[in-house]
Design a protein around this motif. Sequence first.
Motif, PDB file in Angstrom:
ATOM      1  N   ARG A  48      -5.386   3.646   4.130  1.00  0.00           N
ATOM      2  CA  ARG A  48      -4.021   3.098   4.245  1.00  0.00           C
ATOM      3  C   ARG A  48      -3.113   3.677   3.169  1.00  0.00           C
ATOM      4  NH1 ARG A  48      -3.664  -2.909   4.733  1.00  0.00           N
ATOM      5  NH2 ARG A  48      -1.587  -2.278   5.399  1.00  0.00           N
ATOM      6  N   LEU A  49      -3.651   3.896   1.965  1.00  0.00           N
ATOM      7  CA  LEU A  49      -2.842   4.502   0.904  1.00  0.00           C
ATOM      8  C   LEU A  49      -2.460   5.931   1.280  1.00  0.00           C
ATOM      9  CD1 LEU A  49      -4.583   3.139  -2.326  1.00  0.00           C
ATOM     10  CD2 LEU A  49      -2.401   2.413  -1.310  1.00  0.00           C
ATOM     11  N   LEU A  50      -3.401   6.651   1.897  1.00  0.00           N
ATOM     12  CA  LEU A  50      -3.107   8.024   2.338  1.00  0.00           C
ATOM     13  C   LEU A  50      -1.973   8.021   3.363  1.00  0.00           C
ATOM     14  CD1 LEU A  50      -6.683   9.570   2.744  1.00  0.00           C
ATOM     15  CD2 LEU A  50      -4.900  10.321   1.147  1.00  0.00           C
ATOM     16  N   GLU A  51      -2.055   7.068   4.317  1.00  0.00           N
ATOM     17  CA  GLU A  51      -1.014   6.993   5.350  1.00  0.00           C
ATOM     18  C   GLU A  51       0.367   6.829   4.741  1.00  0.00           C
ATOM     19  OE1 GLU A  51      -1.882   3.719   8.017  1.00  0.00           O
ATOM     20  OE2 GLU A  51      -3.820   4.682   8.475  1.00  0.00           O
ATOM     21  N   HIS A  52       0.453   6.013   3.671  1.00  0.00           N
ATOM     22  CA  HIS A  52       1.764   5.704   3.098  1.00  0.00           C
ATOM     23  C   HIS A  52       2.214   6.651   1.990  1.00  0.00           C
ATOM     24  CE1 HIS A  52       1.188   1.924   5.249  1.00  0.00           C
ATOM     25  NE2 HIS A  52       2.503   1.817   5.171  1.00  0.00           N
ATOM     26  N   THR A  59     -13.243  -3.512  -4.815  1.00  0.00           N
ATOM     27  CA  THR A  59     -12.490  -4.437  -3.964  1.00  0.00           C
ATOM     28  C   THR A  59     -11.984  -5.578  -4.845  1.00  0.00           C
ATOM     29  OG1 THR A  59     -14.055  -3.954  -2.202  1.00  0.00           O
ATOM     30  CG2 THR A  59     -12.568  -5.804  -1.861  1.00  0.00           C
ATOM     31  N   PRO A  60     -10.656  -5.765  -4.986  1.00  0.00           N
ATOM     32  CA  PRO A  60      -9.607  -4.873  -4.477  1.00  0.00           C
ATOM     33  C   PRO A  60      -9.590  -3.557  -5.243  1.00  0.00           C
ATOM     34  CG  PRO A  60      -8.660  -6.496  -5.970  1.00  0.00           C
ATOM     35  CD  PRO A  60     -10.111  -6.848  -5.830  1.00  0.00           C
ATOM     36  N   VAL A  61      -8.754  -2.624  -4.822  1.00  0.00           N
ATOM     37  CA  VAL A  61      -8.643  -1.352  -5.542  1.00  0.00           C
ATOM     38  C   VAL A  61      -8.054  -1.607  -6.925  1.00  0.00           C
ATOM     39  CG1 VAL A  61      -8.340  -0.078  -3.377  1.00  0.00           C
ATOM     40  CG2 VAL A  61      -6.327  -0.752  -4.715  1.00  0.00           C
ATOM     41  N   THR A  62      -8.324  -0.680  -7.871  1.00  0.00           N
ATOM     42  CA  THR A  62      -7.891  -0.863  -9.255  1.00  0.00           C
ATOM     43  C   THR A  62      -7.091   0.343  -9.740  1.00  0.00           C
ATOM     44  OG1 THR A  62     -10.038  -1.907  -9.632  1.00  0.00           O
ATOM     45  CG2 THR A  62      -8.722  -1.417 -11.585  1.00  0.00           C
ATOM     46  N   VAL A  63      -5.939   0.093 -10.345  1.00  0.00           N
ATOM     47  CA  VAL A  63      -5.172   1.184 -10.937  1.00  0.00           C
ATOM     48  C   VAL A  63      -5.794   1.535 -12.289  1.00  0.00           C
ATOM     49  CG1 VAL A  63      -2.941   1.863 -11.933  1.00  0.00           C
ATOM     50  CG2 VAL A  63      -3.030   0.593  -9.780  1.00  0.00           C
ATOM     51  N   LEU A  93       2.227   0.011  -4.236  1.00  0.00           N
ATOM     52  CA  LEU A  93       0.858  -0.080  -3.700  1.00  0.00           C
ATOM     53  C   LEU A  93       0.624  -1.483  -3.149  1.00  0.00           C
ATOM     54  CD1 LEU A  93      -1.107   1.675  -6.622  1.00  0.00           C
ATOM     55  CD2 LEU A  93      -0.227   2.718  -4.515  1.00  0.00           C
ATOM     56  N   ARG A  94       1.171  -2.486  -3.855  1.00  0.00           N
ATOM     57  CA  ARG A  94       0.971  -3.885  -3.424  1.00  0.00           C
ATOM     58  C   ARG A  94       1.671  -4.180  -2.113  1.00  0.00           C
ATOM     59  NH1 ARG A  94       1.079  -6.158  -9.430  1.00  0.00           N
ATOM     60  NH2 ARG A  94      -1.160  -6.011  -9.772  1.00  0.00           N
ATOM     61  N   VAL A  95       2.802  -3.499  -1.848  1.00  0.00           N
ATOM     62  CA  VAL A  95       3.492  -3.693  -0.574  1.00  0.00           C
ATOM     63  C   VAL A  95       2.552  -3.290   0.567  1.00  0.00           C
ATOM     64  CG1 VAL A  95       5.369  -2.828   0.895  1.00  0.00           C
ATOM     65  CG2 VAL A  95       5.830  -3.413  -1.496  1.00  0.00           C
ATOM     66  N   VAL A  96       1.756  -2.257   0.354  1.00  0.00           N
ATOM     67  CA  VAL A  96       0.871  -1.756   1.399  1.00  0.00           C
ATOM     68  C   VAL A  96      -0.446  -2.525   1.462  1.00  0.00           C
ATOM     69  CG1 VAL A  96      -0.473   0.259   2.135  1.00  0.00           C
ATOM     70  CG2 VAL A  96       1.874   0.541   1.331  1.00  0.00           C
ATOM     71  N   LEU A  97      -1.026  -2.824   0.286  1.00  0.00           N
ATOM     72  CA  LEU A  97      -2.386  -3.397   0.281  1.00  0.00           C
ATOM     73  C   LEU A  97      -2.467  -4.878  -0.051  1.00  0.00           C
ATOM     74  CD1 LEU A  97      -4.584  -0.655  -1.442  1.00  0.00           C
ATOM     75  CD2 LEU A  97      -4.251  -1.076   0.994  1.00  0.00           C
ATOM     76  N   GLU A 140       7.804  -2.705 -15.517  1.00  0.00           N
ATOM     77  CA  GLU A 140       7.830  -2.814 -14.059  1.00  0.00           C
ATOM     78  C   GLU A 140       8.223  -1.472 -13.460  1.00  0.00           C
ATOM     79  OE1 GLU A 140      12.131  -5.005 -13.736  1.00  0.00           O
ATOM     80  OE2 GLU A 140      10.410  -6.140 -14.477  1.00  0.00           O
ATOM     81  N   GLY A 141       7.802  -1.236 -12.207  1.00  0.00           N
ATOM     82  CA  GLY A 141       8.086   0.049 -11.559  1.00  0.00           C
ATOM     83  C   GLY A 141       7.533   1.189 -12.401  1.00  0.00           C
ATOM     84  N   LEU A 142       8.326   2.248 -12.517  1.00  0.00           N
ATOM     85  CA  LEU A 142       7.943   3.422 -13.289  1.00  0.00           C
ATOM     86  C   LEU A 142       7.777   3.085 -14.782  1.00  0.00           C
ATOM     87  CD1 LEU A 142       7.500   6.387 -12.616  1.00  0.00           C
ATOM     88  CD2 LEU A 142       9.970   6.760 -12.876  1.00  0.00           C
ATOM     89  N   GLY A 143       8.289   1.916 -15.170  1.00  0.00           N
ATOM     90  CA  GLY A 143       8.216   1.488 -16.568  1.00  0.00           C
ATOM     91  C   GLY A 143       6.793   1.385 -17.101  1.00  0.00           C
ATOM     92  N   ARG A 144       5.839   1.006 -16.245  1.00  0.00           N
ATOM     93  CA  ARG A 144       4.442   0.909 -16.698  1.00  0.00           C
ATOM     94  C   ARG A 144       3.919   2.271 -17.123  1.00  0.00           C
ATOM     95  NH1 ARG A 144       1.450  -3.755 -14.485  1.00  0.00           N
ATOM     96  NH2 ARG A 144       2.795  -4.764 -12.982  1.00  0.00           N
ATOM     97  N   ALA A 145       4.212   3.293 -16.308  1.00  0.00           N
ATOM     98  CA  ALA A 145       3.742   4.646 -16.624  1.00  0.00           C
ATOM     99  C   ALA A 145       4.405   5.151 -17.900  1.00  0.00           C
ATOM    100  CB  ALA A 145       4.030   5.594 -15.463  1.00  0.00           C
ATOM    101  N   LEU A 146       5.712   4.908 -18.017  1.00  0.00           N
ATOM    102  CA  LEU A 146       6.442   5.370 -19.212  1.00  0.00           C
ATOM    103  C   LEU A 146       5.889   4.715 -20.477  1.00  0.00           C
ATOM    104  CD1 LEU A 146      10.240   5.541 -18.406  1.00  0.00           C
ATOM    105  CD2 LEU A 146       8.944   7.156 -19.799  1.00  0.00           C
ATOM    106  N   ASN A 147       5.731   3.387 -20.440  1.00  0.00           N
ATOM    107  CA  ASN A 147       5.198   2.692 -21.622  1.00  0.00           C
ATOM    108  C   ASN A 147       3.803   3.192 -21.985  1.00  0.00           C
ATOM    109  OD1 ASN A 147       7.436   1.127 -22.067  1.00  0.00           O
ATOM    110  ND2 ASN A 147       6.647  -0.669 -20.962  1.00  0.00           N
ATOM    111  N   ASP A 148       2.983   3.439 -20.973  1.00  0.00           N
ATOM    112  CA  ASP A 148       1.628   3.947 -21.206  1.00  0.00           C
ATOM    113  C   ASP A 148       1.689   5.286 -21.944  1.00  0.00           C
ATOM    114  OD1 ASP A 148      -1.390   4.176 -20.452  1.00  0.00           O
ATOM    115  OD2 ASP A 148      -0.508   6.014 -19.619  1.00  0.00           O
ATOM    116  N   ARG A 149       2.536   6.219 -21.477  1.00  0.00           N
ATOM    117  CA  ARG A 149       2.631   7.534 -22.131  1.00  0.00           C
ATOM    118  C   ARG A 149       3.191   7.388 -23.540  1.00  0.00           C
ATOM    119  NH1 ARG A 149       0.757   7.204 -17.732  1.00  0.00           N
ATOM    120  NH2 ARG A 149       0.772   8.805 -16.094  1.00  0.00           N
ATOM    121  N   LEU A 150       4.187   6.485 -23.705  1.00  0.00           N
ATOM    122  CA  LEU A 150       4.801   6.299 -25.032  1.00  0.00           C
ATOM    123  C   LEU A 150       3.783   5.735 -26.019  1.00  0.00           C
ATOM    124  CD1 LEU A 150       8.269   4.812 -23.990  1.00  0.00           C
ATOM    125  CD2 LEU A 150       7.834   7.068 -24.988  1.00  0.00           C
ATOM    126  N   ARG A 151       3.023   4.714 -25.590  1.00  0.00           N
ATOM    127  CA  ARG A 151       2.052   4.083 -26.494  1.00  0.00           C
ATOM    128  C   ARG A 151       1.001   5.074 -26.910  1.00  0.00           C
ATOM    129  NH1 ARG A 151       2.836  -0.768 -23.479  1.00  0.00           N
ATOM    130  NH2 ARG A 151       4.477  -1.796 -24.667  1.00  0.00           N
TER     131      ARG A 151
END
Length: 318
Positions: free
Chosen positions: A80-84, A182-186, A197-201, A302-313
């Motif tokens: 389903r993730l591939l489809e979306h 199960t469930p999938v993990t980021v 991802l949550r909208v889909v799964l 939230e949104g892209l903010g999680r990725a940004l904070n991760d790279r910054l930290r």
Amino acid sequence: MTTTLTTSPDEAATHLRRGELVAFPTETVYGLGADALQPEAVQRIFEAKGRPADNPLIVHVVRRGQIGEVAADVPPPAERLLEHFAPGPLTLILPRHEALSSVVTAGLDTVGVRMPRLPLTRSFLEACNTPVPAPSANRSGRPSPTSWEAVHEDLGGRIECILKGGRTEEGVESTVVDCTTTPVTVLRPGAVPVEDLRVVLGHVDVGDTEGERRARSPGTRHRHYAPSAQVRLVDDPGRLSDIDSNLDAAYIGLDPPPQPGAFQTVHVEDNLEAYAHDLFHVFRACDEAGCEAIYAQTVPAEGLGRALNDRLRRAAAR
Ligand code: AMP
Ligand code: MG
């Protein structure tokens, strides 16, 4: 070694099929690829980057049919993730195919697979006609490369070819999702927000505890993304008062700093997308300018903010 620079995906693919190393653009950052079916070539990726051998590589494919060459199974949530989200900046962790070299997977029984969407990447992968394991095309620990010039700075003379494209669109790496749970993990927040991802799964774990994530995604154990300048995190620019006047400093964030004159360069970004697009580019530009400290504003998680904070930290961690 001479590093050939080319804008031709066919020429770049010829190098790869000969067992050589080729850096290529994607929508996230530039990757450093080899032919998945030539383990000696894949091994050289680790040497060129100075990458620890326990850090597995993401395998890039251009069509759905190639996934079966590297993975043993595609569980329904992954389908389903591939489809979306395919093609796009999403990496799926799947059970590995037994024929896949363990050099690619760093000995794990899983494999990371991604289908990039940038047209130039897709032409290159079509011409390669083989799955292409590729980590980011930087020396290990340095900021990821978002331009061919950045790749050349780190790997010129160490790899056979660079496929030249423009600045990368996203500027941060793919979201890595473990589809064997199960469930999938980021495992790594990235260019596709968890909310999407949550909208889909429905339910998606975010591997919240640092310990849990480290155990399952080897790459997150290593120091990463860091410029030579010291990165100092700024939660609230309005309260930024202790700027060290003895340092050549730069600033990057969504809000302007209160004393712009205290910085050599100030980058005020319009939104999260622009911040992500520019972050690694600014890190490298600061190093080139001999900057000693980079004040970087953290953002809402939230949104892209999680990725940004991760790279910054991770860039700020010493
Ligand atoms: P990069 O090194 O920049 O390409 O990032 C790749 C990320 O994906 C690293 O954090 C790797 O540890 C992670 N990764 C790749 N393959 C796997 C896998 N099979 N299981 C867990 N994480 C993986
Ligand atoms: Mg990397």
